[in-house]
Design a protein around this motif. Structure first.
Motif, PDB file in Angstrom:
ATOM      1  N   TRP A   1     -22.897 -23.112 -24.604  1.00  0.00           N
ATOM      2  CA  TRP A   1     -22.351 -24.125 -23.694  1.00  0.00           C
ATOM      3  C   TRP A   1     -23.211 -24.353 -22.458  1.00  0.00           C
ATOM      4  CZ3 TRP A   1     -21.260 -22.806 -18.717  1.00  0.00           C
ATOM      5  CH2 TRP A   1     -21.061 -21.449 -18.427  1.00  0.00           C
ATOM      6  N   ILE A   2     -23.939 -23.342 -22.026  1.00  0.00           N
ATOM      7  CA  ILE A   2     -24.757 -23.504 -20.814  1.00  0.00           C
ATOM      8  C   ILE A   2     -25.842 -24.571 -21.009  1.00  0.00           C
ATOM      9  CG2 ILE A   2     -26.466 -21.688 -21.265  1.00  0.00           C
ATOM     10  CD1 ILE A   2     -25.514 -21.133 -18.053  1.00  0.00           C
ATOM     11  N   HIS A   3     -26.127 -24.874 -22.298  1.00  0.00           N
ATOM     12  CA  HIS A   3     -27.113 -25.904 -22.626  1.00  0.00           C
ATOM     13  C   HIS A   3     -26.465 -27.243 -22.970  1.00  0.00           C
ATOM     14  CE1 HIS A   3     -29.904 -22.595 -22.745  1.00  0.00           C
ATOM     15  NE2 HIS A   3     -29.336 -22.068 -23.821  1.00  0.00           N
ATOM     16  N   THR A   4     -25.323 -27.191 -23.659  1.00  0.00           N
ATOM     17  CA  THR A   4     -24.828 -28.407 -24.316  1.00  0.00           C
ATOM     18  C   THR A   4     -23.509 -28.960 -23.787  1.00  0.00           C
ATOM     19  OG1 THR A   4     -23.723 -27.068 -26.003  1.00  0.00           O
ATOM     20  CG2 THR A   4     -25.993 -27.774 -26.474  1.00  0.00           C
ATOM     21  N   ASP A   5     -22.896 -28.298 -22.840  1.00  0.00           N
ATOM     22  CA  ASP A   5     -21.596 -28.753 -22.331  1.00  0.00           C
ATOM     23  C   ASP A   5     -21.681 -29.024 -20.829  1.00  0.00           C
ATOM     24  OD1 ASP A   5     -18.947 -29.116 -21.518  1.00  0.00           O
ATOM     25  OD2 ASP A   5     -18.167 -27.604 -22.909  1.00  0.00           O
ATOM     26  N   PRO A   6     -22.076 -30.249 -20.438  1.00  0.00           N
ATOM     27  CA  PRO A   6     -22.257 -30.555 -19.018  1.00  0.00           C
ATOM     28  C   PRO A   6     -21.004 -30.334 -18.166  1.00  0.00           C
ATOM     29  CG  PRO A   6     -23.267 -32.261 -20.350  1.00  0.00           C
ATOM     30  CD  PRO A   6     -22.487 -31.376 -21.295  1.00  0.00           C
ATOM     31  N   GLU A   7     -19.830 -30.654 -18.702  1.00  0.00           N
ATOM     32  CA  GLU A   7     -18.599 -30.490 -17.912  1.00  0.00           C
ATOM     33  C   GLU A   7     -18.322 -29.013 -17.630  1.00  0.00           C
ATOM     34  OE1 GLU A   7     -18.628 -32.467 -20.806  1.00  0.00           O
ATOM     35  OE2 GLU A   7     -18.900 -34.305 -19.642  1.00  0.00           O
ATOM     36  N   ARG A   8     -18.406 -28.202 -18.653  1.00  0.00           N
ATOM     37  CA  ARG A   8     -18.173 -26.772 -18.467  1.00  0.00           C
ATOM     38  C   ARG A   8     -19.253 -26.149 -17.577  1.00  0.00           C
ATOM     39  NH1 ARG A   8     -17.447 -22.075 -23.133  1.00  0.00           N
ATOM     40  NH2 ARG A   8     -17.044 -20.389 -21.639  1.00  0.00           N
ATOM     41  N   ALA A   9     -20.492 -26.551 -17.785  1.00  0.00           N
ATOM     42  CA  ALA A   9     -21.584 -26.016 -16.972  1.00  0.00           C
ATOM     43  C   ALA A   9     -21.391 -26.366 -15.494  1.00  0.00           C
ATOM     44  CB  ALA A   9     -22.933 -26.535 -17.475  1.00  0.00           C
ATOM     45  N   ALA A  10     -20.893 -27.573 -15.220  1.00  0.00           N
ATOM     46  CA  ALA A  10     -20.656 -27.972 -13.826  1.00  0.00           C
ATOM     47  C   ALA A  10     -19.626 -27.071 -13.159  1.00  0.00           C
ATOM     48  CB  ALA A  10     -20.209 -29.427 -13.771  1.00  0.00           C
ATOM     49  N   LYS A  11     -18.661 -26.595 -13.941  1.00  0.00           N
ATOM     50  CA  LYS A  11     -17.587 -25.758 -13.394  1.00  0.00           C
ATOM     51  C   LYS A  11     -17.924 -24.270 -13.410  1.00  0.00           C
ATOM     52  CE  LYS A  11     -14.075 -28.970 -15.010  1.00  0.00           C
ATOM     53  NZ  LYS A  11     -13.116 -29.208 -16.083  1.00  0.00           N
ATOM     54  N   GLU A  12     -18.531 -23.791 -14.492  1.00  0.00           N
ATOM     55  CA  GLU A  12     -18.650 -22.355 -14.705  1.00  0.00           C
ATOM     56  C   GLU A  12     -20.061 -21.783 -14.547  1.00  0.00           C
ATOM     57  OE1 GLU A  12     -16.667 -20.935 -18.253  1.00  0.00           O
ATOM     58  OE2 GLU A  12     -15.339 -22.690 -18.233  1.00  0.00           O
ATOM     59  N   SER A  13     -21.059 -22.600 -14.647  1.00  0.00           N
ATOM     60  CA  SER A  13     -22.433 -22.103 -14.578  1.00  0.00           C
ATOM     61  C   SER A  13     -22.851 -21.851 -13.127  1.00  0.00           C
ATOM     62  CB  SER A  13     -23.387 -23.131 -15.192  1.00  0.00           C
ATOM     63  OG  SER A  13     -24.717 -22.851 -14.833  1.00  0.00           O
ATOM     64  N   PRO A  14     -23.606 -20.808 -12.877  1.00  0.00           N
ATOM     65  CA  PRO A  14     -24.132 -20.605 -11.524  1.00  0.00           C
ATOM     66  C   PRO A  14     -25.110 -21.705 -11.116  1.00  0.00           C
ATOM     67  CG  PRO A  14     -25.086 -19.007 -13.040  1.00  0.00           C
ATOM     68  CD  PRO A  14     -24.017 -19.750 -13.796  1.00  0.00           C
ATOM     69  N   PHE A  15     -25.615 -22.460 -12.093  1.00  0.00           N
ATOM     70  CA  PHE A  15     -26.568 -23.534 -11.825  1.00  0.00           C
ATOM     71  C   PHE A  15     -25.881 -24.877 -11.598  1.00  0.00           C
ATOM     72  CE2 PHE A  15     -28.338 -20.455 -14.873  1.00  0.00           C
ATOM     73  CZ  PHE A  15     -29.190 -19.815 -13.992  1.00  0.00           C
ATOM     74  N   LYS A  16     -24.564 -24.940 -11.881  1.00  0.00           N
ATOM     75  CA  LYS A  16     -23.735 -26.141 -11.691  1.00  0.00           C
ATOM     76  C   LYS A  16     -24.172 -27.319 -12.544  1.00  0.00           C
ATOM     77  CE  LYS A  16     -21.187 -23.940  -8.850  1.00  0.00           C
ATOM     78  NZ  LYS A  16     -20.125 -23.203  -9.502  1.00  0.00           N
TER      79      LYS A  16
END
Length: 154
Positions: free
Chosen positions: A45-60
């Motif tokens: 998901w850190i590569h392919t899910d922009p919505e989740r990455a915006a919420k959960e990734s340290p990189f936003k």
């Protein structure tokens, strides 16, 4: 710095210890990331899910697969150099690869290439280049490595 043209072993050897060139920047898009995920079956998901990455990734935001940014080496290398008078070129290996910072979606990367070593193996040029791939606007590079090519000159 424009594209450097190399026509033979001696022209390569004359660049030993020098910067061969710096590529243009290329932007890494979400479409590229998604296609790479499709090709490699790596759908983290850190590569392919922009919505989740915006919420959960340290990189936003999403980040490129490390191997996607690494796979850009061929493009970046040929953006720096044109090697003429060759029958065949073989990618011979990568040494000392170190990922230092992720490439975020829409980042622009480029390569600085230096000739680290060259050997004549019975008429085949074993060329080792140091490649540092930096991200526009960032202090730390995305990665650096030593790349080996075999050039079979005519």
């Amino acid at each position: 710095m424009g594209k450097r043209t190399i026509n033979n072993y001696n022209e390569f050897e004359a660049l030993l210890g020098q910067v061969i060139g710096v590529s243009d920047y290329i932007q890494i898009t979400q479409e590229q990331i998604n296609k790479f995920a499709d090709a490699t079956l790596d759908f983290q998901w850190i590569h392919t899910d922009p919505e989740r990455a915006a919420k959960e990734s340290p990189f936003k935001t999403t980040i490129a697969h490390g191997y996607l940014s690494l796979s850009m080496l061929t493009y970046l290398w040929y953006n720096v150099v044109e090697v003429n008078n060759v029958k065949m070129i073989v990618n011979y290996g990568i040494e000392n690869l170190r990922f230092q910072q992720p490439v975020k979606v829409n980042d622009k990367i480029r390569a600085t290439v230096s000739l680290n070593d060259i050997k004549n193996l019975r008429g085949i040029a074993k060329v080792q280049v140091k490649i540092v791939v930096d991200i526009e606007g960032e202090k730390k590079p995305a990665y650096d490595c030593l790349v080996n090519f075999l050039y079979h000159f005519e």
